[in-house]
Design an enzyme around this catalytic site. Structure first.
Site: not given
Length: 880
Positions: A22, A830
């Site tokens: 920050k 598949h």
């Protein structure tokens, strides 16, 4: 840098270890001339010197690091002890004096915001935002010092301790800086994201705004106004009812006030303010070179930025321009493997397929079909192909993008259609011959002849070469593979889905429904992956006769797997059969398109759960009997169809031909991937042999480090031409790979970063149903078994397999499953094809199925309509 205090003008990103994320970001903004209220950072050195005055802190931190993060009572008690201790600890005089001097320099007449800034905060791969406390409108010297102490103590809030523990941060290694910033007394405040945090679109600025201080939004007290801006225009505006606001008090502190009725529904920001703010946000994003989460406020019409941090929740973008608009779909979703891949696995696939078509983002690959979709024919045919071959939802999402005006206004590349026609025409000719002219029964021998020839060629080329030459041979073979497979196998395999669609249409037209189609799909001849599943069943039946082998398998490990078998009765017999299986299928594994995944030949214990699970849930010989039964049921279905349409005439001839093509070409569906994995495994053996040499030379620390290099880099390394520090690069990429594993890849995304969700499938469904695509008919109820990795599966008789996805490496589990539910997939993927072969219901493409369905719950799988219903929990009595 020994200073306790640094003013914003003295701070930039290089100060991160001293002022946290920050503080570093505010310093960067301030230095770059952005409107940031003045202030200073109390550095991590101050924090360290402060806690060093405590005789108890060392032992408290020892307790914290030794604590079980899941023991919430211990966490709560220990956190409270540390916080109380730090709040009562005296600040050393030199530190206290420096803070007071800095405060007076900015102005003791002002009120201040006092915020924590951790050194591990707001990094690209982890956000500590909100983990520590913030204090607003702090006035006076003693109040300021008291709240700085509170900020230091807030490093040990329950949630901050828990977050660090769960994310693997050492409590001793995370230090806290405190940001002291002059308070702005705003009429309006809010949060701005320079990329849309919901859709991920990097071109859209999203702004939340309300009256008073921004805490009212952060704390969730009101629903803020929401504005969205794109390319300098407001594209969305939602003005909310804002009943309350938080304001600063002149004497310090804050107060919550009810807003007057006429202000509650008033637009907080004017349109011109929204556009000014969005433009400022984009400039801040450009400065930090990444999308930003920005806190802002407005005082007397002037914008102030009080915080900026990277947005860590966005899925990464591929390295292509954002304009003109492009659309991509996940390669992993169509290949049934959505896990993150290591750099070598990615580079190998990008060697096989064109790099302009296969793009990397977030450790996954994305197919870029944009140029094809720029053409009218491409826009018509590709969504249809995707729907029928892979995934219905994927097709819907692609269709949603390609009909947008901004996509349609870009013309196709000149000459694209002509060159595509020249390339595709011979393949289409072969497909037509296979569909209508050639004997379908001869297809298998032709395909397998090519496969044998290709495999032999690759093995021969890789023998007798070493070093960079061997790796260049790998690269050459991989780059030639895609075209060879497209020309020699694709014209056979593509006949399977084409004949499926033609048969479906013909059956509906002539018989009235397509139910028999699912019967015809059973026990397809020559399916190499189905045969693999049957052989797993044979191994399981053998183990039934060998109880000592069964016991051994439960505790076997990969390193001594074969040697250990020789020490148990019947082990040698099982070993011979198992080695025969590995000789044919050892190159396979779950997620097998990723070369870096351990193959069954390398990690044979991966097969143990399938063998033992088969023994639990399938009777001896039942798997072979089921296959024979499936063949009989398919033949009976064919007979019923032929009887219905009559044995003579064009209809009969047409259907008979389509059925033959469908069954024989369907049996070849898994052959391309079988060959691909054979070739990948040969290449892997060559790469690992070179890796061992590089380890001997001290270039690599361990052989698996090659997985974190690309194929090009590996070749350069072997030639001694690699300029970077290998150890450092590998370490960085390992860390990045860990982060990629936490990401959920989108099915479809645009070059702007937008994750396209599309509209859901329509239709009447039961309340609470989990919707997917119906791919194998039938309705069953049973107990859900969540399986995230097949090597960890524990399926019992009559259970329903619920998985994120399946590929051929999952096939051994299908013998045991009563039905299939997956998060990914489509009609021809598949799991769908194998489920139809085995005659079990399947629903695929169910979003978050493995999270929404709990292990052991009773569920109903409706493979006719494509949904799943949760019936009850495991411990509830179920009446079926």
């Amino acid at each position: 840098m020994r200073s306790y205090v640094l003013f914003f003008e003295q701070v930039d990103r290089s100060c991160l270890p001293y002022v946290g994320g920050k503080g570093a970001n505010l310093g960067e903004l301030s230095k770059a001339g952005f409107p940031v209220p003045g202030g200073f950072c109390i550095t991590t050195l101050a924090y360290q010197d402060f806690i060093a005055t405590s005789p108890e802190m060392n032992s408290l931190l020892d307790e914290l690091n030794a604590m079980d993060p899941n023991d919430l009572n211990q966490l709560r008690n220990l956190g409270e002890r540390i916080r109380t201790h730090l709040r009562q600890l005296e600040i050393p005089a030199p530190l206290r004096n420096e803070i007071i001097h800095a405060w007076k320099s900015v102005g003791e007449e002002y009120a201040y915001a006092v915020r924590s800034s951790a050194t591990a905060e707001d990094l690209p791969t982890a956000s500590f935002a909100g983990q520590q406390d913030t204090y607003l409108n702090i006035k006076g010297q003693e109040e300021l010092l008291q709240h700085i102490r509170k900020c230091w103590a807030s490093l040990f809030t329950d949630r901050a301790i828990s977050y660090r523990a769960k994310n693997g941060f050492d409590h001793r290694q995370v230090y806290l800086s405190v940001v002291v910033q002059r308070m702005v007394n705003p009429e309006i405040a809010g949060i701005m994201f320079t990329a849309d945090p919901v859709s991920g679109n990097r071109k859209v600025v999203s702004i939340d705004a309300s009256f008073g201080l921004g805490e009212v939004i952060v704390s969730g007290m009101v629903s803020a106004d929401l504005y969205k801006v794109k390319a300098g225009k407001i594209i969305h505006k939602n003005v909310s009812e804002k009943k309350i606001a938080i304001y600063s008090l002149p004497e310090g502190g804050t107060v919550k006030k009810d807003l007057p009725p006429d202000q509650q529904t008033k637009q907080a920001l004017t349109d011109s303010q929204i556009l000014r703010l969005a433009e400022l946000g984009k400039r801040i994003e450009k400065h930090f070179v990444s999308p930003q989460d920005i806190e802002f406020c407005m005082e007397n019409g002037e914008i102030f930025i009080v915080q900026s941090r990277p947005i860590t929740s966005l899925y990464p973008l591929p390295d292509i321009p954002q304009e003109p608009l492009r659309v991509m779909f996940s390669f992993g979703h169509v290949q049934m493997m959505t896990d993150a891949m290591k750099p070598l696995g990615i580079s190998v696939l990008r060697t096989i397929f064109p790099k302009t078509v296969l793009l990397e983002a977030g450790g996954r690959l994305f197919v870029n079909p944009t140029e094809v979709l720029r053409t009218k024919l491409g826009r018509k045919m590709l969504p249809i192909a995707l729907k029928n071959l892979f995934d219905e939802a994927l097709s819907r999402e692609i269709s949603e993008v390609i009909h947008r005006p901004e996509f349609l206004q870009v013309p196709p590349k000149p000459g694209l259609v002509k060159s595509a026609r020249q390339f595709v025409a011979p393949i289409i000719k072969e497909v037509w011959k296979n569909l209508f002219k050639r004997d379908p029964k001869s297809a298998k021998s032709k395909v397998e002849s090519f496969m044998q020839k290709k495999w032999t060629e690759v093995r021969k080329d890789l023998q007798g070469v070493s070093g960079a030459e061997r790796l260049e041979t790998v690269q050459h073979q991989l780059s030639a593979f895609g075209k060879a497979m497209l020309q020699n196998i694709f014209p056979y395999v593509i006949c399977f889905p084409i004949s499926f669609l033609l048969l479906k249409r013909a059956l509906i037209r002539w018989i009235g429904d397509d139910k028999e189609l699912y019967q015809i799909n059973k026990s397809l001849p020559g399916n190499i992956t189905s045969e693999m599943g049957l052989q797993i069943g044979d191994l399981a039946d053998l183990v039934r006769e060998l109880p000592e082998v069964e016991e051994y398998l439960k505790h076997a490990n990969n390193q001594t797997f074969y040697e250990g078998l020789l020490n148990v009765r019947g082990g040698e017999r099982f070993k011979r059969s198992f080695e025969d299986f590995i000789a044919k299928y050892g190159h396979r594994c779950p997620g097998e398109i990723d070369l870096t995944r351990p193959r069954w030949r390398e990690a044979p214990t991966q097969l143990v759960p399938a063998i033992l699970g088969h023994m639990r849930s399938v009777k001896p010989g039942e798997h072979r009997q089921k296959f024979i039964q499936g063949e009989q049921e398919a033949q009976e279905a064919i007979q019923r169809i032929m009887d219905h349409v009559g044995r003579r005439g064009l209809k009969s001839k047409w259907l008979k031909r389509l059925i033959e093509v469908y069954r024989h070409m369907g049996g070849l569906r898994e052959h391309p991937k079988y060959l691909l994995t054979l070739i990948l495994d040969e290449c892997k053996k060559a790469i690992m042999a070179e890796a061992e040499e590089l380890v001997k030379k001290g270039v690599l620390q361990q052989t698996e480090d090659v997985f974190f290099l690309t194929l090009d880099e590996l070749i350069q390394l072997s030639k001694g031409e690699f300029k970077q520090n290998v150890s450092s690069l590998v370490a960085d990429r390992k860390e990045k790979y860990e982060w990629h594993q936490t990401l959920k890849p989108p099915r479809v995304m645009t070059s702007e970063g937008e994750i396209v969700t599309g509209s859901p499938r329509k239709g009447e469904l039961p309340e609470g149903a989990l919707v997917g695509s119906p791919v194998s008919a039938g309705v069953v109820e049973g107990k859900a078994r969540i399986v995230l990795k097949p090597e960890e599966a524990h399926l019992n008789e009559g259970e329903i397999l619920v998985a994120p996805h399946t590929d051929p490496g999952w096939t051994p589990l299908f013998q045991s499953a009563k039905a299939l539910v997956t998060e990914v997939g489509g009609l021809m993927t598949h799991g769908a094809v194998v489920a139809r072969e085995y005659g079990i219901p399947a629903v695929v493409g169910v979003n978050d199925a493995t999270k929404k369905i709990k292990d052991g719950q009773m569920i109903r799988v409706d493979g006719n309509q494509g949904f799943v219903v949760i019936l009850s929990d495991e411990n509830e009595h179920h009446v079926g």
